[in-house]
Design a protein around this motif. Structure first.
Motif, PDB file in Angstrom:
ATOM      1  N   ARG A 103       0.833  -1.255  -0.230  1.00 39.43           N
ATOM      2  CA  ARG A 103       0.248   0.454   0.210  1.00 39.43           C
ATOM      3  C   ARG A 103       0.900   1.115  -0.085  1.00 39.43           C
ATOM      4  NH1 ARG A 103      -4.147  -0.535   4.545  1.00 39.43           N
ATOM      5  NH2 ARG A 103      -5.074  -2.368   4.453  1.00 39.43           N
ATOM      6  N   MET A 107       3.140   2.326  -7.481  1.00 41.41           N
ATOM      7  CA  MET A 107       4.741   2.156  -8.960  1.00 41.41           C
ATOM      8  C   MET A 107       3.696   2.361  -9.940  1.00 41.41           C
ATOM      9  SD  MET A 107       6.102  -2.019  -9.526  1.00 41.41           S
ATOM     10  CE  MET A 107       7.434  -2.345 -10.619  1.00 41.41           C
ATOM     11  N   PHE A 109       3.570   1.102 -14.646  1.00 39.82           N
ATOM     12  CA  PHE A 109       4.398   0.223 -15.279  1.00 39.82           C
ATOM     13  C   PHE A 109       4.743   1.459 -16.706  1.00 39.82           C
ATOM     14  CE2 PHE A 109       2.261  -0.973 -12.282  1.00 39.82           C
ATOM     15  CZ  PHE A 109       2.040  -2.461 -11.721  1.00 39.82           C
ATOM     16  N   GLU A 126      -9.992   3.534  -7.460  1.00 38.74           N
ATOM     17  CA  GLU A 126     -10.290   2.285  -6.515  1.00 38.74           C
ATOM     18  C   GLU A 126      -9.656   1.327  -5.622  1.00 38.74           C
ATOM     19  OE1 GLU A 126     -12.543  -0.272  -7.856  1.00 38.74           O
ATOM     20  OE2 GLU A 126     -12.131  -1.795  -7.277  1.00 38.74           O
ATOM     21  N   ALA A 127      -8.207   2.425  -5.474  1.00 40.32           N
ATOM     22  CA  ALA A 127      -7.591   1.167  -4.460  1.00 40.32           C
ATOM     23  C   ALA A 127      -7.760   2.317  -3.250  1.00 40.32           C
ATOM     24  CB  ALA A 127      -6.168   2.005  -5.245  1.00 40.32           C
ATOM     25  N   ARG A 175      -3.211   7.162  -9.951  1.00 43.87           N
ATOM     26  CA  ARG A 175      -3.623   5.843  -8.840  1.00 43.87           C
ATOM     27  C   ARG A 175      -2.738   6.368  -8.525  1.00 43.87           C
ATOM     28  NH1 ARG A 175      -4.482   1.130 -12.690  1.00 43.87           N
ATOM     29  NH2 ARG A 175      -2.229   0.564 -13.093  1.00 43.87           N
ATOM     30  N   ALA A 176      -1.344   5.749  -8.385  1.00 44.60           N
ATOM     31  CA  ALA A 176      -0.426   5.384  -7.519  1.00 44.60           C
ATOM     32  C   ALA A 176      -0.442   6.273  -6.090  1.00 44.60           C
ATOM     33  CB  ALA A 176       0.638   5.174  -8.573  1.00 44.60           C
ATOM     34  N   MET A 179      -3.163   6.216  -3.514  1.00 49.29           N
ATOM     35  CA  MET A 179      -2.650   5.099  -2.108  1.00 49.29           C
ATOM     36  C   MET A 179      -1.695   6.178  -0.941  1.00 49.29           C
ATOM     37  SD  MET A 179      -4.665   3.352  -1.873  1.00 49.29           S
ATOM     38  CE  MET A 179      -3.764   1.497  -0.700  1.00 49.29           C
TER      39      MET A 179
ATOM     40  N   HIS B 185      -2.182  -5.962  -7.253  1.00 48.52           N
ATOM     41  CA  HIS B 185      -1.412  -6.035  -6.187  1.00 48.52           C
ATOM     42  C   HIS B 185      -0.210  -5.259  -5.970  1.00 48.52           C
ATOM     43  CE1 HIS B 185      -1.533 -10.918  -7.260  1.00 48.52           C
ATOM     44  NE2 HIS B 185      -2.455 -10.103  -7.238  1.00 48.52           N
ATOM     45  N   ALA B 186       0.456  -4.558  -7.017  1.00 48.43           N
ATOM     46  CA  ALA B 186       1.177  -3.043  -6.751  1.00 48.43           C
ATOM     47  C   ALA B 186       0.116  -1.931  -5.573  1.00 48.43           C
ATOM     48  CB  ALA B 186       2.246  -2.512  -7.282  1.00 48.43           C
ATOM     49  N   LEU B 187      -1.153  -1.887  -5.575  1.00 47.80           N
ATOM     50  CA  LEU B 187      -2.139  -1.255  -5.068  1.00 47.80           C
ATOM     51  C   LEU B 187      -1.469  -1.341  -3.005  1.00 47.80           C
ATOM     52  CD1 LEU B 187      -4.234   0.258  -7.929  1.00 47.80           C
ATOM     53  CD2 LEU B 187      -2.372   0.839  -6.938  1.00 47.80           C
ATOM     54  N   GLY B 188      -1.798  -2.805  -3.428  1.00 44.72           N
ATOM     55  CA  GLY B 188      -1.926  -3.384  -2.060  1.00 44.72           C
ATOM     56  C   GLY B 188      -3.244  -4.407  -1.839  1.00 44.72           C
ATOM     57  N   MET B 189      -3.581  -4.220  -3.733  1.00 45.81           N
ATOM     58  CA  MET B 189      -5.300  -4.933  -3.265  1.00 45.81           C
ATOM     59  C   MET B 189      -4.933  -6.845  -3.027  1.00 45.81           C
ATOM     60  SD  MET B 189      -7.099  -3.713  -6.267  1.00 45.81           S
ATOM     61  CE  MET B 189      -8.729  -4.368  -6.656  1.00 45.81           C
ATOM     62  N   ARG B 197     -12.756  -7.520  -8.798  1.00 43.67           N
ATOM     63  CA  ARG B 197     -12.669  -5.884  -8.844  1.00 43.67           C
ATOM     64  C   ARG B 197     -12.102  -5.928 -10.097  1.00 43.67           C
ATOM     65  NH1 ARG B 197     -16.087  -2.565  -7.261  1.00 43.67           N
ATOM     66  NH2 ARG B 197     -14.994  -0.986  -7.541  1.00 43.67           N
TER      67      ARG B 197
END
Ligand SMILES: Nc1ncnc2c1ncn2[C@@H]1O[C@H](COP(=O)(O)OP(=O)(O)OP(=O)(O)O)[C@@H](O)[C@H]1O
Ligand SMILES: [Mg+2]
Lengths: 266, 309
Positions: A103, A107, A109, A126-127, A175-176, A179, B185-189, B197
Motif C-alpha cells: 500500500r 508503482m 508501469f 479504486e484502491a 492512481r498510485a 494511496m 497487487h502493486a496497489l495493495g489489493m 474487481r
C-alpha cells in the motif's frame, strides 16, 4: 499551486527509505540479480539505468515483493520486504501482510496497466476505496484533485481507451499517488510513449520530485536523470557497476561498461 | 453508411449528383430465384403433409403447455446459475498452484464433459441405488424422498454445465493481461479483490458470448429432463399427444415455445454484452432502438432541405 502530494507519509527515521543488502534473484537456473547493494534516502530521486536485460525491472519488482528475492535482505523504511525475522529465522508474510506493505509503495508501469473497464476517476478511486476502505466521497474528492494536478481534471469520465498514452500514464501516476505512498517506483514510465508525449509525463514526475517524494526511476531519459536525479546507478548483468551523482556518472563515467553504454544512449 | 448526409459541403452550390447506371448482378438474381423456389417447395410439402395445423394455436396457450414452458425456463435458469457459480470455482481451482485442487478440477471436467447428460440425469435420479439413505448429520432421510425430479434435473443439468462453464471462465480469465494483476497487487489489493474487481469484470467480455450460447443450449437440453419425470415442455407435450393423438402437432407447439424463449434470451444477451463492453472501445455500439431513432431523425433532416427548395 497545490502540491501533488498533500501529506507524504514521513519516514520513520533518518534511515534509508530503501536498503538492499546483497540482493540476489534467480528464475530457475537464470541468475538475474547477482548481489545488489544500495541505499535510497528519503526525498531522494534515485535513477536506475542500464542495458536491456540487466535486471532493472526485476530489482524494482523485488522492492514491492512482486518478485521474491532469492538471497540477501531488502528493507523499505526499515521493514524487511515480504518476510518477518525472528532470531535468525525468516518467516514469509501472509498475503494480507504483503498487501499491506505494498500500500505504501506506488508503482508506475511502462505499459500503464490502467483498469480498462473503469473511467480515469474510478481508476484513481479504486484502491483507496477497496484497500483502505475509504468512503467514496473522500476518495472521489482526492481523485479529482490528483487528476486536476496531473492536468486531466477535464478527463475524469474518460475510459483509458479514450485517452492518449501520455494521458494514461498521468492517470496511472495519479492512481498510485491516491494511496499516499511513501515511495514511488517508476519502471520506464515514458518508454511506451510517442516522443512528443514524453514531456508531459516527465513534468508530472518533476513536480512530484519537488514535492519531496522518494522516487526510484528506471529510465532511458538521461536528460531527466541529470536534471532531477539525486543519485544514479548504472546496472549491468545483475550487478551495480557504478553509482554516484547523475552529473558525475553521466559526464565522467569511470568504468568501460558505463562508457560504452552511455556512448550508445546519449 | 448514410453518413454522407451530414457532409454537406460548405460551398453554396451543391455539386451535381452522379447518375450512373449500376452494374447488373445477374448471378444474384439467379441465386435468389433458386433459394425462393426451394423455400416454396418446402412450404408446399409441409402444408400438404398430414398435419392438423389447426390445433397448433389452440395448444400454444394450453395450461399444461404453459406450465411446461415455465418449468423449462426455470430449470434452465437455475441449472445455468449452478453451472456458472460452480464453473467459476472450478476454473479458479484449475488455475491454482495447488496440484491437488487443480487435478480435482481437471478430473471433474474430464468426467462431466466425457459422459452423456442423459446418463448423468439418470444416475442422479437413481442415486438411491448407491446411497439409499441421505445422512448429512443434521438431516437424515431416504434418498428416494430427497431426489425429486426437480433435484435430479437440477443436479444433472447444472453439474454438467459447470464443466463447460469452467472452461469458458478459464479462457476468459486467461485472456486478461497479466499487467492488470500486477497493477492491482502493486496497489495493495489481495488476490481475491483483484479477481473480483479487476480480472472477472474484464474476463466477462470473453465469457458472456459463449455463455449465452450455453444458455440457449441449456433451454433445449433441459428437454432431456423428461427421463427423470420432470414436467418440462417436451414431457408435457408428450403427455398431451399420448391422449390427443396430435403427436407431431405437439412437437410443433413445443418448438414454437423454444423459439420464443431463445429469441427473448438472445435479446437479453445483446444488452448484457453491451454492458461489459464498457471501456473496451472508444464508443459503445448503438442499441437497435437508438439506431432506429437515429435513422428516423436522419431521414427527417434529409427530407427537410428538399421541402425547402
Ligand atoms: N518471470 C521471469 N521468468 C524468467 N526470466 C525472467 C522473468 N522476468 C525477467 N526475466 C529475465 O530476467 C532478465 C532481466 O529482466 P528485466 O526485465 O529485469 O530487465 P531490464 O533491465 O528491466 O530490461 P529492459 O530495459 O529491457 O526492461 C531478462 O533476461 C529476463 O528474460
Ligand atoms: Mg524493464
Amino acid at each position: 499551486m497545490s502540491s501533488l502530494v498533500k501529506d507524504i507519509t514521513p519516514p520513520s527515521s533518518g534511515a534509508p527509505m530503501v536498503k538492499a543488502e546483497g540482493v540476489h534473484k534467480s528464475f530457475g537456473l537464470a541468475h538475474i540479480l547477482k548481489g545488489i547493494d544500495l541505499e535510497v534516502l528519503p526525498r531522494e530521486v534515485f535513477c536506475l539505468i542500464g542495458p536491456s536485460g540487466s535486471g532493472k525491472s526485476t530489482f524494482l519488482r523485488c522492492i514491492n515483493h512482486l518478485e521474491k528475492i532469492s538471497a540477501g535482505r531488502l528493507y523499505v523504511d526499515g521493514q524487511l520486504v515480504g518476510y518477518r525475522q525472528h532470531g535468525d529465522k525468516l518467516y514469509e508474510l501472509k498475503e494480507k501482510e504483503v498487501a499491506a506493505q505494498r500500500r505504501d509503495i506506488g508503482m508506475v508501469f511502462q505499459r500503464f496497466n490502467l483498469f480498462p473497464h473503469m473511467t480515469a476517476l474510478e481508476n484513481v478511486m479504486e484502491a483507496p476505496v477497496q484497500v483502505k476502505g475509504e468512503s467514496k466521497a473522500v476518495a472521489r474528492e482526492r481523485a479529482q484533485r490528483l487528476l486536476d494536478r496531473v492536468g486531466l481534471g477535464d478527463r475524469t469520465g474518460h475510459y483509458p481507451a479514450q485517452l492518449s498514452g501520455g494521458q494514461q500514464q498521468r492517470v496511472a501516476i495519479a492512481r498510485a499517488l491516491a494511496m499516499q505512498p511513501k515511495l514511488m517506483l517508476f519502471d520506464e514510465p515514458t518508454s511506451a510513449l510517442d516522443p512528443e508525449l514524453v514531456g508531459e509525463v516527465l513534468d508530472v514526475m518533476r513536480d512530484l520530485a519537488e514535492d519531496g517524494m522518494t522516487m526510484i526511476v528506471v529510465t532511458h531519459e538521461m536528460g531527466f536523470a541529470r536534471e532531477v536525479g539525486d543519485s544514479l546507478v548504472f546496472m549491468d548483468d545483475g550487478v551495480v557497476v557504478e553509482s554516484g551523482h547523475p552529473r558525475d556518472v553521466l559526464t565522467n563515467p569511470q568504468h568501460d561498461r558505463t562508457k560504452s553504454f552511455l556512448s550508445k544512449v546519449l | 453508411m448514410t453518413d454522407t448526409v451530414d457532409k454537406t459541403p460548405a460551398a453554396s452550390v451543391p455539386p451535381e449528383q452522379i447518375k450512373a447506371i449500376p452494374v447488373r448482378h445477374y448471378g444474384r438474381w439467379v441465386a435468389a430465384a433458386v433459394v425462393i423456389a426451394v423455400l416454396v417447395l418446402i412450404g408446399v410439402a409441409f402444408s400438404n403433409a398430414n398435419i392438423n395445423y389447426g390445433v397448433v394455436p389452440d395448444y400454444l396457450t394450453d395450461g399444461t403447455i404453459l406450465s411446461g414452458a415455465w418449468h423449462t425456463l426455470y430449470i434452465s435458469v437455475l441449472a445455468m446459475a449452478l453451472g456458472l457459480v460452480l464453473g467459476v470455482i472450478l476454473a479458479i481451482m484449475r488455475m491454482s498452484s495447488n496440484p491437488v485442487t487443480s487435478t480435482v478440477a481437471w478430473f471433474y471436467v474430464w468426467f462431466f464433459r466425457g459422459t452423456p447428460v442423459l446418463v448423468q440425469l439418470l444416475l442422479w435420479y437413481n442415486i438411491a441405488l448407491v446411497f439409499p439413505i441421505l445422512n448429512l448429520g443434521f438431516y437424515k432421510d431416504e434418498m428416494n424422498q430427497v431426489m425429486t425430479p426437480f433435484l435430479a434435473a437440477l443436479l444433472g443439468l447444472g453439474l454438467n454445465e459447470a464443466a463447460y462453464m469452467s472452461e469458458i471462465v478459464r479462457a476468459g480469465i486467461q485472456s486478461v493481461d497479466e499487467g492488470q494483476t500486477e497493477a492491482s497487487h502493486a496497489l495493495g489489493m489481495t488476490q481475491g479483490k483483484t479477481l473480483r474487481r479487476v480480472i472477472l469484470p474484464q474476463a466477462m467480455r470473453v465469457i458472456v458470448p459463449p455463455t449465452g450460447n450455453e444458455f440457449i443450449n441449456m433451454l433445449k437440453t433441459s428437454s432431456l429432463a423428461y427421463v427423470v419425470q420432470f414436467n418440462e415442455l417436451i414431457k408435457r407435450a408428450t403427455d398431451i399427444s399420448s391422449t390427443s393423438l396430435a403427436v407431431v402437432e405437439m412437437y410443433f407447439v413445443a418448438s414454437i415455445w423454444y423459439l420464443l424463449l431463445t429469441t427473448i434470451f438472445s435479446i437479453v444477451q445483446y444488452y448484457i454484452e453491451r454492458r461489459y463492453a464498457r471501456g473496451s472501445s472508444r464508443s459503445l455500439p448503438p442499441t437497435p432502438l437508438q439506431r432506429l431513432r437515429r435513422n428516423l431523425s436522419q431521414w427527417a433532416s434529409f427530407r427537410r432541405p428538399e421541402v425547402a427548395r
